[in-house]
Every structure is written in structure tokens, then in C-alpha cells.
Design a protein around this motif. Structure first.
Motif, mmCIF file in Angstrom:
data_model
loop_
_atom_site.group_PDB
_atom_site.id
_atom_site.type_symbol
_atom_site.label_atom_id
_atom_site.label_comp_id
_atom_site.label_asym_id
_atom_site.label_seq_id
_atom_site.Cartn_x
_atom_site.Cartn_y
_atom_site.Cartn_z
ATOM 1 N N PRO A 51 37.852 31.982 29.626
ATOM 2 C CA PRO A 51 37.570 33.298 30.210
ATOM 3 C C PRO A 51 36.207 33.372 30.893
ATOM 4 C CG PRO A 51 37.531 33.395 27.807
ATOM 5 C CD PRO A 51 38.130 32.073 28.177
ATOM 6 N N ALA A 52 35.271 32.543 30.450
ATOM 7 C CA ALA A 52 33.944 32.529 31.066
ATOM 8 C C ALA A 52 34.002 32.128 32.535
ATOM 9 C CB ALA A 52 33.021 31.593 30.300
ATOM 10 N N ALA A 53 35.078 31.467 32.947
ATOM 11 C CA ALA A 53 35.200 31.010 34.330
ATOM 12 C C ALA A 53 35.259 32.172 35.320
ATOM 13 C CB ALA A 53 36.457 30.146 34.477
ATOM 14 N N TYR A 54 35.591 33.359 34.835
ATOM 15 C CA TYR A 54 35.708 34.521 35.731
ATOM 16 C C TYR A 54 34.431 35.356 35.772
ATOM 17 C CZ TYR A 54 40.552 33.121 35.387
ATOM 18 O OH TYR A 54 41.713 32.380 35.412
ATOM 19 N N ALA A 55 33.392 34.898 35.096
ATOM 20 C CA ALA A 55 32.135 35.648 35.074
ATOM 21 C C ALA A 55 31.536 35.858 36.467
ATOM 22 C CB ALA A 55 31.129 34.967 34.142
ATOM 23 N N PRO A 56 31.460 34.836 37.326
ATOM 24 C CA PRO A 56 30.884 35.079 38.657
ATOM 25 C C PRO A 56 31.649 36.122 39.468
ATOM 26 C CG PRO A 56 30.884 32.740 38.162
ATOM 27 C CD PRO A 56 31.707 33.398 37.095
ATOM 28 N N LEU A 57 32.974 36.084 39.414
ATOM 29 C CA LEU A 57 33.763 37.077 40.147
ATOM 30 C C LEU A 57 33.540 38.472 39.587
ATOM 31 C CD1 LEU A 57 35.923 37.962 42.160
ATOM 32 C CD2 LEU A 57 37.665 37.289 40.482
#
Length: 241
Positions: A74-80
Motif C-alpha cells: 500500500p505504501a506504493a500509492y503514497a506519492p499519488l
């Protein structure tokens, strides 16, 4: 008879434990980890509940509950979600059991309850996360004003077309995972749903991970794909007010 039944039950229980352990192991091996920069950003936004919460600096113009893609950190969506937050939208990434949203469809309930001061809510997700967000809406969640699908679509058995909510579907032209299904899926989305095609985008670049098995090769970079996505999400959520 009882003497025979007991070893059979023990054997079945042992097989169930082994199958469960094998499934868990597979989810860990097949998982797509976030890039280091995204993981660092996510840690700075993590709350005691395990959510990643991105609060706007100024006025909150709406909220977005976001369900991650299947087996994606889930951390992969932090920038978006940071970009969405920078535009005035409270963005909350909700981690899922075993990184599979199918096991946590109702988790948006707690987010909406905790942030009860937010008047307008959209729910969305990437890939499997988007499909499960559609299931959440289909369950009769009356607190949701809109749905956002990234490289995703409702299941064929899920019809949201009669709901009075906003809808946004975004996909990349080089998506090799979902296939050419987005135009057709509009008939299962609310009336006046918006379909946004990102020329050169692919499946994985909505998050900061990858590459993803079976995906096409993007001809634009991740930053541009996410910038266009964040802008479209913001316009949609602001239009729900």
C-alpha cells in the motif's frame, strides 16, 4: 466409527493448516514492494491504525478512501495520494489483509467514521482494489458520493449504473494487465461516468512499484501518469460538492 473419524478430522485439519500456510507464503513471495522513496513518504503519513493519511495543508474539499491493488504494498500509492492531498483532498490509503482487498471490503467504514467532519467522500482503488471499492459501493454504502477506478472496473455481476453518485475511470493505453475492457465497463458505472485515457500510461505506474507481470511498456514516465491521475481525481471529487 469414532476411532476412524478422529484421524480423518486430524488429517483434514493438518491439510487446511498447510494450505493456509502455503497461501500466505505465496502472497509474500508474489508481493510487489514499494520503491524506497514511496515507502519513506508512507511512513511519514502512517497512523496508529495503520492507515496512510495525507492531510491537505488548507481547506479540505473532500475525502478519498483508497484501496491498493492486489499484492501491492500500500505504501506504493503514497506519492499519488500526496499529490491528491496537495490539491485539497484528504486521501487515506487503507492496507488490506494479505494485501488483497477482497478480504477487507468494508474497511472504508472506519475511515469515514473517524473523519466524520468531511462532508464529501469518494472511494477508489487500483486494479483489484478498485473492483473491491465497487463492491463496497454496491453493498449500499450511503456515505459515498463518488467512485474512482484506476486500471479497474466493476465485476460483471456488479451494476452501479442506477446509483446517483459520481464515477471516474482512468486507464493507460499500454495497460497489459486489465485488457481492453474499460469502454465496456462504463455500462456498469453510474450515469455520466467519466472515462479518462492516459496515452502512453500502463497498469503499474499508478503506484510506485513494478514492473508488473504481463504489463505493457509505458511511453510516458510515472511522474506524468500520476500527475494526470491526481488532477482528474481532484476535479471529480470537487465536482461532488
Amino acid at each position: 466409527m469414532r476411532r476412524l473419524l478422529k484421524p480423518v478430522l486430524i488429517t483434514l485439519a493438518a491439510l487446511l493448516v498447510l494450505a493456509s500456510a502455503g497461501f500466505y507464503g505465496w502472497t509474500r513471495v508474489a508481493r510487489y514492494p514499494a520503491f524506497p522513496e514511496a515507502a519513506t513518504l508512507a511512513r511519514s503519513a502512517e497512523t496508529e491504525r495503520g492507515w496512510y493519511v495525507f492531510q491537505p495543508d488548507g481547506e479540505v474539499r473532500g475525502g478519498l478512501v483508497f484501496y491498493p491493488g492486489g499484492l501491492v504494498d500500500p505504501a506504493a500509492y503514497a506519492p499519488l495520494m500526496q499529490q491528491v492531498s496537495d490539491r485539497g483532498i484528504l486521501a487515506v490509503i487503507v492496507p488490506m489483509p494479505l494485501d488483497l482487498a477482497v478480504f477487507g471490503i468494508g474497511r472504508a467504514d472506519d475511515v469515514i467514521e473517524v473523519y466524520s467532519d468531511v462532508d464529501t467522500w469518494a472511494i477508489g482503488g487500483h486494479s483489484l482494489g478498485g473492483a473491491m471499492a465497487a463492491e463496497y459501493v454496491n453493498s449500499g454504502a450511503d456515505s459515498i458520493d463518488g467512485i474512482v477506478l484506476l486500471a479497474s472496473y466493476p465485476a460483471e455481476s456488479t451494476d452501479l449504473s442506477g446509483l446517483p453518485i459520481g464515477a471516474l475511470s482512468i486507464y493507460g493505453t499500454e495497460d497489459g494487465v486489465s485488457g481492453d475492457v474499460f469502454e465496456e465497463s462504463l455500462q456498469r458505472l453510474p450515469v455520466d461516468a467519466t472515462l479518462v485515457e492516459i496515452e502512453g500510461g500502463n497498469h503499474a505506474q499508478f503506484g510506485d512499484y513494478g514492473p508488473q507481470e504481463g504489463d505493457g511498456v509505458a511511453t510516458i514516465d510515472r511522474t506524468e501518469q500520476q500527475r494526470m491521475t491526481a488532477r482528474a481525481i481532484t476535479v471529480m471529487v470537487e465536482g461532488l460538492e
